[in-house]
Design a protein around this motif. Structure first.
Motif: not given
Length: 276
Positions: A89-96
């Motif tokens: 979730l942390v990586l996806w939130g950063f990417l998004n």
């Protein structure tokens, strides 16, 4: 003998050279995008008691609720699933957030671009830096969850750091390209927003790839470059090693994306102020 073009002040550099120089000048003016990114975060959380740590708190609650629920639904051991979900979730939130914010970079900075003569790449670096700062606030929740379940920092974090650098390079070119395309075609922002809704479910964020059980579903996941870009960071943080395929795809995406964005920027740089 003085060249005629020098007399009239003409710039005979090629568009590609101008684009490269613009990016290099933008990197040299790191103090500008550092302050702009920092001020944007301060402005967003002005008069807030805990400021950006609201994001940390929100992510912690989201990861805890979803982790417990999905671990029950998938019958997965929570001591392995919750750290996996939190990091995902942390990586996806950063990417998004980086790519979505990137698509509005030049449009939202129109007043600065039209009133000051600075490299346009500064505003792309500002967006990337702002989201890197937010990422470091969010990653705290992963370290807390990892420590609770006995995952402590080790040499594998060095591999994760290398993966994180590759992750940042991929975010840099993707947000840069999104900024250019959205400045020209305003529908691009909505297209990216809807595409990420689909990609969220097509990328192993809420489920681990091994839960797919092989077969066609696993093959489809392997075709998704976002899975490999995320996995080179996520796997080492979870005490696993990325596969050679993960490195090849993440590295190849970074190289191909940087070349594409550089040529796109060379072709469009002079027109961007007229589009915004």
């Amino acid at each position: 003998m003085t060249n005629a073009s020098q007399v009239v002040g003409q710039d005979n550099r090629s568009p590609l050279r101008k684009a490269v120089d613009d990016i290099a000048d933008g990197l040299r003016e790191w103090r500008v995008w550092h302050l702009l990114g920092l001020n944007e975060i301060k402005h967003r959380y002005r008069r807030s008691t805990i400021g950006p740590f609201w994001l940390t708190l929100s992510m912690g609650v989201q990861a805890a609720v979803m982790g417990i629920l999905f671990a029950y639904l998938f019958q997965s051991p929570i001591d392995r699933f919750l750290p996996f979900l939190t990091m995902s979730l942390v990586l996806w939130g950063f990417l998004n957030a980086t790519i979505m914010d990137g698509s509005s970079t030049f449009i939202s900075s129109a007043s600065f671009i039209l009133q000051s003569r600075r490299p346009l790449s500064i505003y792309v670096f500002q967006n990337l830096w702002k989201n890197i700062i937010i990422f470091f606030h969010l990653i705290v929740i992963f370290f807390i969850v990892a420590a609770i379940y006995g995952m402590y920092p080790g040499w594998h974090y060095l591999v994760g750091l290398l993966g994180l650098l590759l992750f940042w390079v991929n975010l840099a070119w993707a947000s840069f390209a999104a900024a250019i395309l959205a400045a020209r075609f305003r529908d691009v922002q909505m297209i990216i927003q809807n595409a990420f809704t689909v990609l969220f479910w097509a990328t192993p964020i809420l489920y681990a790839p091994e839960q797919l059980g092989g077969g066609r579903a696993t093959q489809i996941v392997q075709l998704n470059p976002l899975y490999h870009v995320i996995e080179v960071v996520r796997a080492p943080m979870l005490e696993n090693m990325p596969s050679a395929m993960n490195w090849y795809v993440a590295g190849g995406t970074a190289i191909a994306g940087c070349i594409f964005t550089l040529f796109l920027y060379a072709r469009t740089r002079a027109r961007i102020p007229y589009w915004i």
